[in-house]
Design a protein around this motif. Structure first.
Motif, PDB file in Angstrom:
ATOM      1  N   ASN A  49       0.819  -1.212   0.000  1.00 24.42           N
ATOM      2  CA  ASN A  49       0.000   0.000   0.000  1.00 24.42           C
ATOM      3  C   ASN A  49       0.853   1.262   0.000  1.00 24.42           C
ATOM      4  O   ASN A  49       0.486   2.265  -0.610  1.00 24.42           O
ATOM      5  N   ILE A  50       1.988   1.217   0.664  1.00 24.50           N
ATOM      6  CA  ILE A  50       2.887   2.373   0.674  1.00 24.50           C
ATOM      7  C   ILE A  50       3.476   2.588  -0.716  1.00 24.50           C
ATOM      8  O   ILE A  50       3.570   3.727  -1.185  1.00 24.50           O
ATOM      9  N   ARG A  51       3.854   1.515  -1.409  1.00 28.14           N
ATOM     10  CA  ARG A  51       4.372   1.661  -2.792  1.00 28.14           C
ATOM     11  C   ARG A  51       3.313   2.258  -3.701  1.00 28.14           C
ATOM     12  O   ARG A  51       3.595   3.158  -4.499  1.00 28.14           O
ATOM     13  N   ARG A  52       2.061   1.774  -3.574  1.00 30.56           N
ATOM     14  CA  ARG A  52       0.974   2.291  -4.407  1.00 30.56           C
ATOM     15  C   ARG A  52       0.742   3.770  -4.106  1.00 30.56           C
ATOM     16  O   ARG A  52       0.597   4.591  -5.018  1.00 30.56           O
ATOM     17  N   ALA A  53       0.754   4.131  -2.824  1.00 30.31           N
ATOM     18  CA  ALA A  53       0.549   5.530  -2.448  1.00 30.31           C
ATOM     19  C   ALA A  53       1.691   6.409  -2.958  1.00 30.31           C
ATOM     20  O   ALA A  53       1.458   7.537  -3.399  1.00 30.31           O
ATOM     21  N   GLN A  54       2.916   5.890  -2.918  1.00 31.33           N
ATOM     22  CA  GLN A  54       4.059   6.673  -3.414  1.00 31.33           C
ATOM     23  C   GLN A  54       3.942   6.911  -4.913  1.00 31.33           C
ATOM     24  O   GLN A  54       4.216   8.014  -5.395  1.00 31.33           O
TER      25      GLN A  54
END
Length: 72
Positions: free
Chosen positions: A51-56
């Motif tokens: 989820n952090i990669r997608r948000a980034q």
């Protein structure tokens, strides 16, 4: 009106700032520094690596608009 006035033109007192001329200006969610982890959490996702990669990617692609979509 002062900062204790609950609403001015639909903007709550907590979301207003005053410029050098004494005018009130609305703040937005994108006015502060956001991380990918912050964005993932604001969207209601657990801050997992995925989820952090997608948000980034979303922050990189949309910039402040990524925040505005979630935290107006």
């Amino acid at each position: 009106m002062d900062d204790n006035t609950p609403i001015i033109s639909g903007v709550p007192a907590a979301a207003r700032t005053v410029d050098a001329n004494g005018r009130h200006e609305a703040r937005t969610g994108a006015d502060q520094e956001w991380t990918a982890e912050d964005l993932a959490a604001a969207e209601g996702h657990d801050p997992t690596p995925k989820n952090i990669r997608r948000a980034q990617l979303e922050l990189d692609r949309l910039g402040p608009a990524a925040i505005e979509k979630t935290v107006p």
